[in-house]
Write a protein that holds these residues in place. Sequence first.
Motif, PDB file in Angstrom:
ATOM      1  N   VAL A   1      23.036  65.442  81.994  1.00 41.72           N
ATOM      2  CA  VAL A   1      21.989  66.386  81.601  1.00 41.72           C
ATOM      3  C   VAL A   1      21.082  65.744  80.555  1.00 41.72           C
ATOM      4  O   VAL A   1      21.430  64.748  79.926  1.00 41.72           O
ATOM      5  CB  VAL A   1      22.590  67.697  81.023  1.00 41.72           C
ATOM      6  N   LYS A   2      19.921  66.369  80.383  1.00 45.72           N
ATOM      7  CA  LYS A   2      18.972  65.887  79.376  1.00 45.72           C
ATOM      8  C   LYS A   2      19.030  66.695  78.085  1.00 45.72           C
ATOM      9  O   LYS A   2      18.611  66.220  77.036  1.00 45.72           O
ATOM     10  CB  LYS A   2      17.547  65.943  79.947  1.00 45.72           C
ATOM     11  N   VAL A   3      19.532  67.921  78.164  1.00 44.55           N
ATOM     12  CA  VAL A   3      19.553  68.775  76.977  1.00 44.55           C
ATOM     13  C   VAL A   3      20.491  68.172  75.920  1.00 44.55           C
ATOM     14  O   VAL A   3      21.587  67.710  76.243  1.00 44.55           O
ATOM     15  CB  VAL A   3      19.981  70.213  77.351  1.00 44.55           C
ATOM     16  N   PRO A   4      20.086  68.140  74.640  1.00 39.63           N
ATOM     17  CA  PRO A   4      20.968  67.633  73.582  1.00 39.63           C
ATOM     18  C   PRO A   4      22.195  68.520  73.401  1.00 39.63           C
ATOM     19  O   PRO A   4      22.089  69.748  73.428  1.00 39.63           O
ATOM     20  CB  PRO A   4      20.080  67.668  72.329  1.00 39.63           C
ATOM     21  N   VAL A   5      23.340  67.898  73.229  1.00 38.20           N
ATOM     22  CA  VAL A   5      24.590  68.624  73.021  1.00 38.20           C
ATOM     23  C   VAL A   5      25.200  68.162  71.700  1.00 38.20           C
ATOM     24  O   VAL A   5      25.289  66.963  71.428  1.00 38.20           O
ATOM     25  CB  VAL A   5      25.581  68.392  74.177  1.00 38.20           C
ATOM     26  N   HIS A   6      25.611  69.124  70.892  1.00 33.13           N
ATOM     27  CA  HIS A   6      26.127  68.841  69.550  1.00 33.13           C
ATOM     28  C   HIS A   6      27.515  69.431  69.408  1.00 33.13           C
ATOM     29  O   HIS A   6      27.759  70.570  69.794  1.00 33.13           O
ATOM     30  CB  HIS A   6      25.180  69.469  68.515  1.00 33.13           C
ATOM     31  N   PHE A   7      28.431  68.660  68.845  1.00 30.94           N
ATOM     32  CA  PHE A   7      29.769  69.142  68.513  1.00 30.94           C
ATOM     33  C   PHE A   7      29.848  69.371  67.012  1.00 30.94           C
ATOM     34  O   PHE A   7      29.610  68.463  66.219  1.00 30.94           O
ATOM     35  CB  PHE A   7      30.835  68.132  68.944  1.00 30.94           C
ATOM     36  N   CYS A   8      30.178  70.605  66.612  1.00 30.40           N
ATOM     37  CA  CYS A   8      30.264  70.966  65.200  1.00 30.40           C
ATOM     38  C   CYS A   8      31.734  71.187  64.842  1.00 30.40           C
ATOM     39  O   CYS A   8      32.338  72.172  65.268  1.00 30.40           O
ATOM     40  CB  CYS A   8      29.451  72.236  64.931  1.00 30.40           C
ATOM     41  N   PRO A   9      32.343  70.284  64.066  1.00 30.47           N
ATOM     42  CA  PRO A   9      33.763  70.424  63.738  1.00 30.47           C
ATOM     43  C   PRO A   9      34.010  71.474  62.666  1.00 30.47           C
ATOM     44  O   PRO A   9      33.118  71.815  61.887  1.00 30.47           O
ATOM     45  CB  PRO A   9      34.140  69.029  63.225  1.00 30.47           C
ATOM     46  N   VAL A  10      35.236  71.986  62.622  1.00 26.80           N
ATOM     47  CA  VAL A  10      35.610  72.950  61.592  1.00 26.80           C
ATOM     48  C   VAL A  10      35.378  72.364  60.208  1.00 26.80           C
ATOM     49  O   VAL A  10      34.918  73.045  59.293  1.00 26.80           O
ATOM     50  CB  VAL A  10      37.085  73.369  61.766  1.00 26.80           C
ATOM     51  N   SER A  11      35.690  71.095  60.039  1.00 28.23           N
ATOM     52  CA  SER A  11      35.561  70.450  58.726  1.00 28.23           C
ATOM     53  C   SER A  11      34.127  70.420  58.233  1.00 28.23           C
ATOM     54  O   SER A  11      33.877  70.365  57.024  1.00 28.23           O
ATOM     55  CB  SER A  11      36.102  69.017  58.794  1.00 28.23           C
ATOM     56  N   TYR A  12      33.159  70.478  59.147  1.00 31.52           N
ATOM     57  CA  TYR A  12      31.745  70.426  58.761  1.00 31.52           C
ATOM     58  C   TYR A  12      31.377  71.575  57.825  1.00 31.52           C
ATOM     59  O   TYR A  12      30.638  71.394  56.858  1.00 31.52           O
ATOM     60  CB  TYR A  12      30.882  70.480  60.019  1.00 31.52           C
ATOM     61  N   LYS A  13      31.929  72.753  58.105  1.00 27.57           N
ATOM     62  CA  LYS A  13      31.565  73.921  57.306  1.00 27.57           C
ATOM     63  C   LYS A  13      31.908  73.703  55.840  1.00 27.57           C
ATOM     64  O   LYS A  13      31.087  73.938  54.947  1.00 27.57           O
ATOM     65  CB  LYS A  13      32.272  75.165  57.842  1.00 27.57           C
ATOM     66  N   ASP A  14      33.143  73.234  55.567  1.00 28.49           N
ATOM     67  CA  ASP A  14      33.568  73.063  54.181  1.00 28.49           C
ATOM     68  C   ASP A  14      33.034  71.778  53.563  1.00 28.49           C
ATOM     69  O   ASP A  14      32.618  71.760  52.399  1.00 28.49           O
ATOM     70  CB  ASP A  14      35.092  73.070  54.094  1.00 28.49           C
ATOM     71  N   LEU A  15      33.041  70.690  54.341  1.00 27.09           N
ATOM     72  CA  LEU A  15      32.636  69.396  53.797  1.00 27.09           C
ATOM     73  C   LEU A  15      31.138  69.290  53.576  1.00 27.09           C
ATOM     74  O   LEU A  15      30.689  68.573  52.680  1.00 27.09           O
ATOM     75  CB  LEU A  15      33.078  68.262  54.733  1.00 27.09           C
ATOM     76  N   VAL A  16      30.358  69.984  54.384  1.00 28.79           N
ATOM     77  CA  VAL A  16      28.907  69.792  54.346  1.00 28.79           C
ATOM     78  C   VAL A  16      28.164  71.099  54.098  1.00 28.79           C
ATOM     79  O   VAL A  16      27.552  71.296  53.050  1.00 28.79           O
ATOM     80  CB  VAL A  16      28.406  69.142  55.659  1.00 28.79           C
ATOM     81  N   GLN A  17      28.209  72.003  55.054  1.00 26.91           N
ATOM     82  CA  GLN A  17      27.347  73.181  55.016  1.00 26.91           C
ATOM     83  C   GLN A  17      27.554  74.025  53.760  1.00 26.91           C
ATOM     84  O   GLN A  17      26.634  74.249  52.971  1.00 26.91           O
ATOM     85  CB  GLN A  17      27.581  74.044  56.259  1.00 26.91           C
ATOM     86  N   VAL A  18      28.778  74.517  53.568  1.00 29.48           N
ATOM     87  CA  VAL A  18      29.041  75.410  52.432  1.00 29.48           C
ATOM     88  C   VAL A  18      28.923  74.651  51.121  1.00 29.48           C
ATOM     89  O   VAL A  18      28.367  75.156  50.141  1.00 29.48           O
ATOM     90  CB  VAL A  18      30.434  76.055  52.573  1.00 29.48           C
ATOM     91  N   ARG A  19      29.424  73.422  51.089  1.00 31.26           N
ATOM     92  CA  ARG A  19      29.369  72.648  49.845  1.00 31.26           C
ATOM     93  C   ARG A  19      27.933  72.399  49.405  1.00 31.26           C
ATOM     94  O   ARG A  19      27.598  72.545  48.222  1.00 31.26           O
ATOM     95  CB  ARG A  19      30.124  71.327  50.024  1.00 31.26           C
ATOM     96  N   ASN A  20      27.068  72.038  50.354  1.00 26.19           N
ATOM     97  CA  ASN A  20      25.664  71.809  49.993  1.00 26.19           C
ATOM     98  C   ASN A  20      24.981  73.104  49.563  1.00 26.19           C
ATOM     99  O   ASN A  20      24.151  73.109  48.646  1.00 26.19           O
ATOM    100  CB  ASN A  20      24.913  71.184  51.169  1.00 26.19           C
ATOM    101  N   ARG A  21      25.313  74.213  50.208  1.00 30.02           N
ATOM    102  CA  ARG A  21      24.742  75.503  49.792  1.00 30.02           C
ATOM    103  C   ARG A  21      25.203  75.874  48.388  1.00 30.02           C
ATOM    104  O   ARG A  21      24.410  76.325  47.561  1.00 30.02           O
ATOM    105  CB  ARG A  21      25.132  76.588  50.803  1.00 30.02           C
ATOM    106  N   PHE A  22      26.487  75.662  48.105  1.00 29.59           N
ATOM    107  CA  PHE A  22      27.004  75.968  46.779  1.00 29.59           C
ATOM    108  C   PHE A  22      26.352  75.083  45.712  1.00 29.59           C
ATOM    109  O   PHE A  22      26.006  75.548  44.628  1.00 29.59           O
ATOM    110  CB  PHE A  22      28.517  75.784  46.737  1.00 29.59           C
TER     111      PHE A  22
END
Length: 339
Positions: free
Chosen positions: A236-257
């Motif tokens: 396929v041509k559509v981009p596919v992304h895998f978001c791991p559970v660890s991403y939320k704590d290591l990146v998303q929430v930590r950067n927001r905090f």
Amino acid sequence: MLGDPQRGLLTGRLARGCELCYAGLKAVIFITGVCDENCYYCPVDRDRFGRSVIYVNDERAHSLDDIVREAERQGATGASVTGGDPLADLPLTLSLIRGLKAAFGPEFHIHLYTPGRYATPDALVALWRAGLDEIRFHPVRGDYLKGVEYAVRLTRMRVGAEIPIAPGLEGWAKEVIRFVDSVGGHFVNMDEMEFAEPNREALRLRGLRPSDSRQAAVRGALRAAIEVLRWAEGNVKVPVHFCPVSYKDLVQVRNRFRRTAMRDLRWYELPLPDGTVARGEVISEGGEVLGYFRPGGAVELREGERARVVVSYPTQSREPVVCEAESEDPGEALRECVT
């Protein structure tokens, strides 16, 4: 395939909503717990699911003004609208989108998650006209995929799917990806299925187990995601992304905090690298707070007084507390909490 298994893997460009989440720039708005689906893997807390409640960055909100104040405190440049199913209360969701655009301007990026049950052509056009920039479908039934096609054909929103991935879901994931690609969708995200208190028993009954090496993740979910990503690269041509559970704590929430802490820091608080904040308290023998000091700085203690260092998340209430340490030496109290 780009990225790494702890922070994410992808076959093409990341969706704009994900880019802003990564940087901690998205306010997370839980607009309603009402949802007419019954997904066995749903991680939503039981005190929210099925209830008409609103949270923003896990802070209870009762009005648009509450939401705007928290987004301002964070310094958000966008919002993700989730639930429940935001389309289960379409008037409220439309009001929210219009209100956020009015408060922060047209560049404030808003994306929304929905299973798709109520994604009629009229509803999708209304969302787009209200200012929604990006919509993510979680098509738990095959006929819900029709909403993806409607959104691509009738609006100018960025349109994609966001689905869980775990052993046994590889075929479904490929089917969803193939459909999104065929109708001109813009992305597909696969979220690593996680063990949470609300879904733990349901996952175990289906033979799923926690990973030994990936905290809170379902065992084998990473392997399943890599299989699908490799298939997607060649089919396929559509981009596919895998978001791991660890991403939320290591990146998303930590950067927001981190971002929130720096904008909402009190004079007696010290920001810490993980996004938490430490405050110093002078306490009496009975535990009464007599005053405050900034950890790491000088403080004079009188006879009978002790120093307490409290480390908490940078929420409005400074709860939950993640560490408390008392000592006659303020430096020792700080070291106890940060080592």
